[in-house]
Scaffold this motif. Structure first.
Motif, PDB file in Angstrom:
ATOM      1  N   THR A  73      35.523  35.487  -2.179  1.00  0.00           N
ATOM      2  CA  THR A  73      36.261  34.469  -3.471  1.00  0.00           C
ATOM      3  C   THR A  73      35.199  33.405  -3.287  1.00  0.00           C
ATOM      4  OG1 THR A  73      38.110  34.793  -2.435  1.00  0.00           O
ATOM      5  CG2 THR A  73      38.531  32.792  -4.376  1.00  0.00           C
ATOM      6  N   CYS A  74      33.899  33.489  -5.030  1.00  0.00           N
ATOM      7  CA  CYS A  74      32.849  32.415  -4.996  1.00  0.00           C
ATOM      8  C   CYS A  74      34.142  31.284  -5.694  1.00  0.00           C
ATOM      9  CB  CYS A  74      32.157  33.251  -6.023  1.00  0.00           C
ATOM     10  SG  CYS A  74      32.025  34.672  -5.580  1.00  0.00           S
ATOM     11  N   ALA A  75      32.767  30.072  -4.571  1.00  0.00           N
ATOM     12  CA  ALA A  75      33.639  29.059  -5.392  1.00  0.00           C
ATOM     13  C   ALA A  75      33.441  28.351  -6.883  1.00  0.00           C
ATOM     14  CB  ALA A  75      33.695  27.257  -4.461  1.00  0.00           C
ATOM     15  N   ASN A  76      32.166  28.554  -7.173  1.00  0.00           N
ATOM     16  CA  ASN A  76      31.542  28.334  -8.416  1.00  0.00           C
ATOM     17  C   ASN A  76      30.753  30.008  -9.251  1.00  0.00           C
ATOM     18  OD1 ASN A  76      28.954  26.958  -7.589  1.00  0.00           O
ATOM     19  ND2 ASN A  76      30.157  25.773  -7.029  1.00  0.00           N
ATOM     20  N   ALA A  77      30.600  30.051 -10.675  1.00  0.00           N
ATOM     21  CA  ALA A  77      29.926  30.917 -10.498  1.00  0.00           C
ATOM     22  C   ALA A  77      28.811  31.061 -11.095  1.00  0.00           C
ATOM     23  CB  ALA A  77      30.241  30.844 -12.569  1.00  0.00           C
ATOM     24  N   TYR A  78      28.307  29.427 -10.834  1.00  0.00           N
ATOM     25  CA  TYR A  78      26.438  30.128 -10.948  1.00  0.00           C
ATOM     26  C   TYR A  78      26.265  28.966  -9.657  1.00  0.00           C
ATOM     27  CZ  TYR A  78      27.203  31.406 -15.346  1.00  0.00           C
ATOM     28  OH  TYR A  78      27.383  31.471 -16.513  1.00  0.00           O
ATOM     29  N   LEU A  92      14.310  42.113   5.912  1.00  0.00           N
ATOM     30  CA  LEU A  92      15.814  41.803   5.726  1.00  0.00           C
ATOM     31  C   LEU A  92      16.023  43.064   5.906  1.00  0.00           C
ATOM     32  CD1 LEU A  92      17.030  42.969   2.929  1.00  0.00           C
ATOM     33  CD2 LEU A  92      16.204  41.219   1.681  1.00  0.00           C
ATOM     34  N   SER A  93      17.765  43.717   6.487  1.00  0.00           N
ATOM     35  CA  SER A  93      18.175  44.879   6.232  1.00  0.00           C
ATOM     36  C   SER A  93      19.227  45.098   5.328  1.00  0.00           C
ATOM     37  CB  SER A  93      18.553  45.661   7.438  1.00  0.00           C
ATOM     38  OG  SER A  93      17.696  45.650   8.945  1.00  0.00           O
ATOM     39  N   PHE A  94      19.279  44.188   4.781  1.00  0.00           N
ATOM     40  CA  PHE A  94      20.592  44.354   3.617  1.00  0.00           C
ATOM     41  C   PHE A  94      21.087  42.346   3.742  1.00  0.00           C
ATOM     42  CE2 PHE A  94      23.641  45.036   7.172  1.00  0.00           C
ATOM     43  CZ  PHE A  94      24.724  44.108   7.297  1.00  0.00           C
ATOM     44  N   SER A  95      21.501  42.467   2.623  1.00  0.00           N
ATOM     45  CA  SER A  95      22.457  40.803   2.197  1.00  0.00           C
ATOM     46  C   SER A  95      22.821  41.018   1.254  1.00  0.00           C
ATOM     47  CB  SER A  95      21.701  39.948   1.959  1.00  0.00           C
ATOM     48  OG  SER A  95      20.485  39.732   1.133  1.00  0.00           O
ATOM     49  N   ILE A  96      23.731  40.547   1.037  1.00  0.00           N
ATOM     50  CA  ILE A  96      24.729  40.771  -0.779  1.00  0.00           C
ATOM     51  C   ILE A  96      25.089  39.274  -0.453  1.00  0.00           C
ATOM     52  CG2 ILE A  96      27.229  40.613  -1.523  1.00  0.00           C
ATOM     53  CD1 ILE A  96      26.191  43.264   0.044  1.00  0.00           C
ATOM     54  N   GLU A  97      24.443  39.154  -2.012  1.00  0.00           N
ATOM     55  CA  GLU A  97      23.433  37.895  -2.359  1.00  0.00           C
ATOM     56  C   GLU A  97      24.216  36.888  -3.814  1.00  0.00           C
ATOM     57  OE1 GLU A  97      19.536  38.281  -2.372  1.00  0.00           O
ATOM     58  OE2 GLU A  97      19.430  38.054  -1.095  1.00  0.00           O
ATOM     59  N   GLN A  98      24.721  35.901  -4.683  1.00  0.00           N
ATOM     60  CA  GLN A  98      24.269  35.176  -5.424  1.00  0.00           C
ATOM     61  C   GLN A  98      23.430  35.076  -6.231  1.00  0.00           C
ATOM     62  OE1 GLN A  98      28.204  33.629  -5.573  1.00  0.00           O
ATOM     63  NE2 GLN A  98      27.769  32.267  -7.797  1.00  0.00           N
ATOM     64  N   GLU A  99      23.723  35.410  -6.885  1.00  0.00           N
ATOM     65  CA  GLU A  99      22.270  35.078  -7.897  1.00  0.00           C
ATOM     66  C   GLU A  99      23.122  34.709  -9.067  1.00  0.00           C
ATOM     67  OE1 GLU A  99      17.759  36.234  -9.749  1.00  0.00           O
ATOM     68  OE2 GLU A  99      18.868  37.113  -7.608  1.00  0.00           O
ATOM     69  N   ALA A 100      23.130  33.211  -9.893  1.00  0.00           N
ATOM     70  CA  ALA A 100      23.393  32.814 -10.885  1.00  0.00           C
ATOM     71  C   ALA A 100      25.000  33.489 -10.582  1.00  0.00           C
ATOM     72  CB  ALA A 100      22.449  32.728 -12.073  1.00  0.00           C
ATOM     73  N   GLY A 101      25.164  33.653 -11.931  1.00  0.00           N
ATOM     74  CA  GLY A 101      26.559  34.523 -12.436  1.00  0.00           C
ATOM     75  C   GLY A 101      26.705  36.183 -12.010  1.00  0.00           C
ATOM     76  N   VAL A 130      35.294  33.556 -11.118  1.00  0.00           N
ATOM     77  CA  VAL A 130      35.206  32.013 -10.110  1.00  0.00           C
ATOM     78  C   VAL A 130      36.407  32.110  -9.223  1.00  0.00           C
ATOM     79  CG1 VAL A 130      35.292  29.538  -9.967  1.00  0.00           C
ATOM     80  CG2 VAL A 130      33.837  30.985 -10.847  1.00  0.00           C
ATOM     81  N   GLU A 131      36.711  31.306  -8.323  1.00  0.00           N
ATOM     82  CA  GLU A 131      38.209  31.364  -7.015  1.00  0.00           C
ATOM     83  C   GLU A 131      39.300  32.849  -7.002  1.00  0.00           C
ATOM     84  OE1 GLU A 131      39.510  27.635  -8.155  1.00  0.00           O
ATOM     85  OE2 GLU A 131      37.478  26.875  -7.431  1.00  0.00           O
ATOM     86  N   GLN A 132      38.728  34.186  -7.907  1.00  0.00           N
ATOM     87  CA  GLN A 132      39.536  35.186  -7.950  1.00  0.00           C
ATOM     88  C   GLN A 132      38.787  35.987  -6.619  1.00  0.00           C
ATOM     89  OE1 GLN A 132      40.315  36.275 -11.152  1.00  0.00           O
ATOM     90  NE2 GLN A 132      41.386  34.628 -12.440  1.00  0.00           N
ATOM     91  N   PRO A 133      39.457  36.410  -5.577  1.00  0.00           N
ATOM     92  CA  PRO A 133      39.191  37.042  -5.428  1.00  0.00           C
ATOM     93  C   PRO A 133      38.414  39.116  -6.069  1.00  0.00           C
ATOM     94  CG  PRO A 133      41.352  37.110  -3.834  1.00  0.00           C
ATOM     95  CD  PRO A 133      41.232  36.133  -5.154  1.00  0.00           C
TER      96      PRO A 133
END
Length: 187
Positions: free
Chosen positions: A52-57, A78-87, A114-117
């Motif tokens: 659940t991301c607190a904000n989109a950007y 790195l081996s792996f990652s999950i990231e947020q890049e902008a939206g 945003v704010e939704q699982p």
């Protein structure tokens, strides 16, 4: 098996056991070594998580905010990652073909809500990366090569949040984390 988590900064657990990252990071003590060895043996890997991301950007192009990763700090390996890049939610992993130099592969899972699982599943089998966002297949890439597993220690192994980005951390909620040493398919 259950994992002992160590929070840093203002990272904490809520009353339901979900990780709340609002300026901190959680480390999975010594778990990354166990996961690394098992995944090296099978040559496959999958991750399932609800975010659940607190904000989109959060993050910006070229400067993502890491959500989950098995990465050595201070370097590109790195081996792996999950990231947020902008939206967008991004999957990043390192692959190596034969004796070639390891190379990073990045793919977008899709837009952040945003704010939704959001239910995320990422799966790797030799040469093939698949990703699902809320049950929809959004990544099906030929990545050419084997996943490179780094020899990680406690402080640079499996973590939730971005330890080198504590001043500008990813903010949100992480729950229902499962890591499998096998590839998953649509079934």
């Amino acid at each position: 098996p259950p994992v002992r988590m160590t929070p840093w900064g203002s990272a904490r657990f809520d009353r339901f056991g979900a990780m709340l990252l609002e300026g901190g990071v959680m480390f999975a003590s010594d778990t990354s070594r166990c996961i690394t060895e098992r995944c090296r043996t099978t040559g496959e890997w999958s991750l399932e998580v609800t975010l659940t991301c607190a904000n989109a950007y959060q993050g910006r192009p070229g400067r993502p905010r890491r959500i989950i990763g098995c990465k050595r700090d201070g370097g590109p390996d790195l081996s792996f990652s999950i990231e947020q890049e902008a939206g967008h939610l991004i999957v990043a992993l390192t692959v190596q073909k034969d004796k070639d130099q390891p190379k990073a592969h990045r793919a977008s899972l899709g837009p952040v809500t945003v704010e939704q699982p959001q239910h995320v599943v990422v799966s790797y089998a030799p040469g093939k990366l698949r990703g699902w966002l809320n049950g929809k297949l959004t990544i099906e890439d030929d990545v050419g090569g084997q996943l490179v597993w780094q020899n990680s220690t406690f402080t640079d192994g499996l973590h939730f949040g971005g330890p080198e980005q504590v001043d500008k951390p990813w903010r949100g909620r992480i729950e229902g984390v499962a890591i499998y040493c096998t590839a998953l398919n649509a079934d």
